[in-house]
Design a protein around this motif. Structure first.
Motif, PDB file in Angstrom:
ATOM      1  N   ASP A   2       1.259  -1.412   0.179  1.00 23.65           N
ATOM      2  CA  ASP A   2       0.261   0.371   0.185  1.00 23.65           C
ATOM      3  C   ASP A   2       0.909   1.466   0.593  1.00 23.65           C
ATOM      4  N   ILE A  51      -2.797   4.630  -2.142  1.00 21.53           N
ATOM      5  CA  ILE A  51      -3.575   3.831  -2.748  1.00 21.53           C
ATOM      6  C   ILE A  51      -3.487   2.139  -2.223  1.00 21.53           C
ATOM      7  N   LYS A  52      -4.522   1.915  -1.968  1.00 19.87           N
ATOM      8  CA  LYS A  52      -4.351   0.745  -1.102  1.00 19.87           C
ATOM      9  C   LYS A  52      -4.829  -0.572  -2.828  1.00 19.87           C
ATOM     10  N   ARG A  53      -3.639  -1.194  -1.941  1.00 22.68           N
ATOM     11  CA  ARG A  53      -4.089  -2.942  -3.282  1.00 22.68           C
ATOM     12  C   ARG A  53      -4.106  -4.080  -3.204  1.00 22.68           C
ATOM     13  N   LYS A 113      -2.081  10.841  -2.021  1.00 24.46           N
ATOM     14  CA  LYS A 113      -2.731  10.365  -2.290  1.00 24.46           C
ATOM     15  C   LYS A 113      -3.289   8.822  -1.944  1.00 24.46           C
ATOM     16  N   GLU A 135      -7.307   7.145  -3.053  1.00 25.77           N
ATOM     17  CA  GLU A 135      -7.899   8.095  -2.834  1.00 25.77           C
ATOM     18  C   GLU A 135      -7.156   9.531  -2.740  1.00 25.77           C
ATOM     19  N   GLU A 179      -5.158  -4.975  -7.975  1.00 26.16           N
ATOM     20  CA  GLU A 179      -6.064  -4.553  -7.613  1.00 26.16           C
ATOM     21  C   GLU A 179      -5.608  -3.084  -7.204  1.00 26.16           C
ATOM     22  N   GLU A 180      -5.895  -1.687  -7.501  1.00 29.34           N
ATOM     23  CA  GLU A 180      -5.733  -0.622  -6.719  1.00 29.34           C
ATOM     24  C   GLU A 180      -6.963   0.520  -6.755  1.00 29.34           C
ATOM     25  N   THR A 181      -7.224   0.988  -5.531  1.00 30.96           N
ATOM     26  CA  THR A 181      -7.924   1.124  -4.874  1.00 30.96           C
ATOM     27  C   THR A 181      -7.408   2.719  -4.921  1.00 30.96           C
TER      28      THR A 181
END
Length: 689
Positions: free
Chosen positions: A167, A195-197, A193, A217, A213-215
């Motif tokens: 992360d 970045i959650k993986r 930002k 915020e 996968e990444e989200t």
């Protein structure tokens, strides 16, 4: 699955602390790898953030991902996940031991060794001699027996394989640039930002491509004080815009904003003269006709009238840039005002002491203003009236008859004609009627003044050299000017003149003699300077020179004379007539013929000559420009038109036999021609346009 975080912040310590809070671990429980130290690049304008990677202590520090683009093998591996491996893999592989991992869920995968991602973990099943392979992903760390994998590899049953995802938390960034000579500070903001993986679950595959996968915020953890501290570190001493700084800390998108402004300088205004009467200056380039019916409306002022106001200069206010450096303003300049003998200055107003015609002579920053007396002669100038000579302006209501003379220190205006007569004027001559076999001189004394200007320039240059030499002697000897008496100072100057400026004595005497010869034709200020030069350098009994300040005032007054009367300032003297035959006309400024033209006459002007009609016979010369509608004649008549090497000749129609000169270049027209513009080109050759 093991967690690792990468964090960016202003300092290494801040980044480590943020990572510990995310992992909920203590400092001794983690390994820290510093990826980037904070720094400034591009001459201090670009700020580089600190970046660290933090993992649990059991995670070796040399386990690092190698960022690279997706290879062709990885792209193909994504397709292999969906292909029936039984169709392309032979059945010669026979299992030799039991599978210790979970059993395959498909029939094809029972015959092959394979791997998958399930609930965030990597799982293997081994079948026969076949071995599964793993294709790494740059957003996850794949280790086999503690070694980070960067290329696809085969996995042995005894291998220990771990997948770790990172992360990433990127702190908000900002840079500040000082621009416009350090007058503004421009802040460029980039939001942070988080970045959650997470690992994407896959089916069993003999070639496992790791997918992440990444989200993302976006965040803004910027504090106003951080920006203020940065500005202060850059040396910004004032002008910080706190409302702008607060606004930056509230946005979550890229943003640019001025966060500090210096103090702009306020320019001053130069001194000037505001004239309260209608005063038209002569425009030699004007195409308009002169309306003699309007010439009677000559501006006159009454005794006690305020005719102008001196506008004093207003100094500017210096500015200050963000680093505290003063931004200077251009020094303001005042006009050098010379009121005439009939003008009195009351505070800043100029009041006339007599009734008459105002005269304004403006040359750059030097301005002379006065009011001339006006003599009005209602009838003809003849033997009964006698010749007329007057200090001021003269108006003649009739004709000027043969052998009569009119002279004025101002201007002369004649309602009628003049025949075999003569006019001398200082400023202007306007004749409404014809000029026949007569002589008119306007500004003739300008020639005398021009000679004086040349002399006073040379005198002033030597005076300045003497002043500098005296100052150098004081410096070298360590003496103060006040230690010398006036007589000692005078002897010192005499000594310098004898040793280094011997030519000054003759030059000074020549100037003084010339001024006294022209005393009745020139202004009093010439005589004032000449008398002071005589008192200091010629009269041995006069102790006029009391100090160097007196000497410097003399230099200043002499310099003003050179500026106020210099010929290059284009005097406004003018001569305007409708028609002339067999006459001689001279103007130190301009001549304008506004009606029929000129016949067998000689015209000379130091500036321009403009002839509305024809020019047949005679010789015409103007230093700057000669312009006429028609030159020469169908019948043989010698017509010569001249100008200087820098001048120009413009003729609408020219007949054969007409001669033109530009400088020393000559051309004689052999046939009729039109629209001629003659001047010298860059090589000094005559160009007829």
């Amino acid at each position: 699955m093991k967690k690792v975080v990468t964090v960016e912040a202003n300092t290494v310590e801040d980044a480590i602390q943020q990572a510990l809070e995310i992992l909920e671990l203590r400092r001794e429980q983690v390994n820290v790898e510093i990826l980037t130290n904070p720094a400034r690049r591009l001459m201090g304008l670009r700020k580089v953030m600190a970046e660290v990677k933090v993992a649990k202590a059991e995670y070796s520090e040399d386990k690092q991902s190698v960022a690279r683009p997706l290879s062709k093998i990885e792209e193909l591996a994504g397709l292999l996940d969906e292909i029936d491996m039984k169709a392309i893999i032979t059945s010669s592989f026979q299992p030799e031991h039991k599978v210790t991992q979970e059993p395959s869920t498909t029939e094809s995968n029972r015959q092959l060794s394979s791997a998958r991602i399930h609930n965030g973990d990597i799982q293997f099943q081994f079948v026969g001699d076949s071995l599964p392979s793993i294709i790494p992903n740059d957003r996850a760390i794949i280790t086999r027996n503690g070694e980070v994998l960067t290329e696809p590899v085969l996995i042995q049953p005894e291998d220990k394989v771990e997948v770790t995802i990172q992360d990433v938390i990127v702190a908000s960034k900002f840079t500040i640039q000082l621009m416009e000579d350090d007058m503004i500070a421009l802040l460029s903001f980039t939001p942070g930002k988080q970045i959650k993986r997470s690992l994407v679950d896959t089916i069993w595959s003999s070639r496992l491509a790791i997918r992440v996968e990444e989200t993302i915020e976006y965040t803004n953890d910027l504090q106003p004080q951080t920006i203020v501290n940065e500005l202060q570190a850059m040396g910004v001493q004032h002008g910080i815009l706190f409302p702008a700084i607060k606004k930056v800390t509230e946005v979550d998108k890229p943003y640019e904003l001025i966060v500090a402004k210096g103090i702009l300088p306020v320019m001053g205004t130069d001194g000037d003269l505001e004239v309260h009467i209608h005063y038209e200056e002569f425009d030699p380039n004007s195409e308009g006709k002169v309306d003699f019916r309007e010439m009677n409306a000559i501006t006159n002022v009454q005794e006690g009238q305020v005719i102008a106001t001196h506008i004093v200069p207003v100094p500017g206010t210096p500015g200050k840039n963000l680093l505290g450096r003063t931004i200077p303003v251009k020094p303001v300049r005042d006009i050098v005002l010379r009121p005439g003998k009939n003008i009195k200055k009351v505070q800043e107003d100029l009041v006339t002491l007599i009734s008459g015609k105002p005269v304004l002579d403006r040359r750059g920053q030097f301005v002379k203003i006065d009011v001339n007396n006006e003599f009005i002669h209602p009838g003809e100038v003849n033997l009964e009236s006698g010749n007329i000579r007057f200090e001021g302006d003269v108006r003649i209501g009739g004709n000027i008859l043969p052998s009569m003379f009119v002279g004025a220190t101002g201007g002369v205006f004649v309602i009628g004609s003049m025949t075999k007569a003569e006019i001398h004027a200082t400023k202007q001559v306007i004749v409404k009627g014809n000029v026949l076999s007569s002589t008119i001189n306007v500004g003739k004394q300008e020639a005398a003044v021009n000679e004086l200007v040349v002399l006073i320039k040379s005198v002033t240059e030597i005076l300045i050299q003497i002043k500098e030499a005296v100052n150098q002697i004081f410096i070298i000897r360590g003496r103060e000017e006040l230690e010398l008496s006036p007589s000692e100072l005078k002897r010192l100057i005499y000594l310098l003149m004898e040793k280094r400026y011997a030519q000054f004595e003759d030059l000074n005497k020549t100037f003084i003699v010339k001024v006294r010869e022209q005393n009745d034709k020139i202004d009093e200020e010439w005589l004032s300077v000449a008398n002071r030069l005589y008192a200091i350098f010629i009269n041995p009994l006069n102790e006029h020179l009391q100090s160097m300040k007196e000497f410097e005032r003399l230099i200043e007054d002499a310099y003003i004379l050179t500026q106020l009367y210099a010929k290059e300032n284009s005097p406004q003297t003018k001569l305007i007539i409708p028609y002339a035959v067999n006459s001689k006309l001279y103007s130190s400024g301009h001549i304008e013929v506004i009606s029929k033209g000129i016949y067998h006459s000689d015209l000379t002007a130091d500036e321009t000559i403009r002839i509305k009609g024809v020019c047949r016979g005679g010789e015409i010369y103007a230093r700057r420009e000669v312009a006429m509608q028609e030159a020469g004649s169908e019948n043989p008549v010698k017509t010569v038109v001249r100008t200087s090497a820098e001048g120009r000749i413009k003729i609408g129609a020219v007949y054969a036999g007409t001669e033109i000169y530009v400088g020393t270049r000559k051309y004689i027209f052999s046939k009729y021609a039109t629209n001629i513009t003659a001047q010298l080109d860059a090589e000094g050759e005559l160009d007829l346009g």
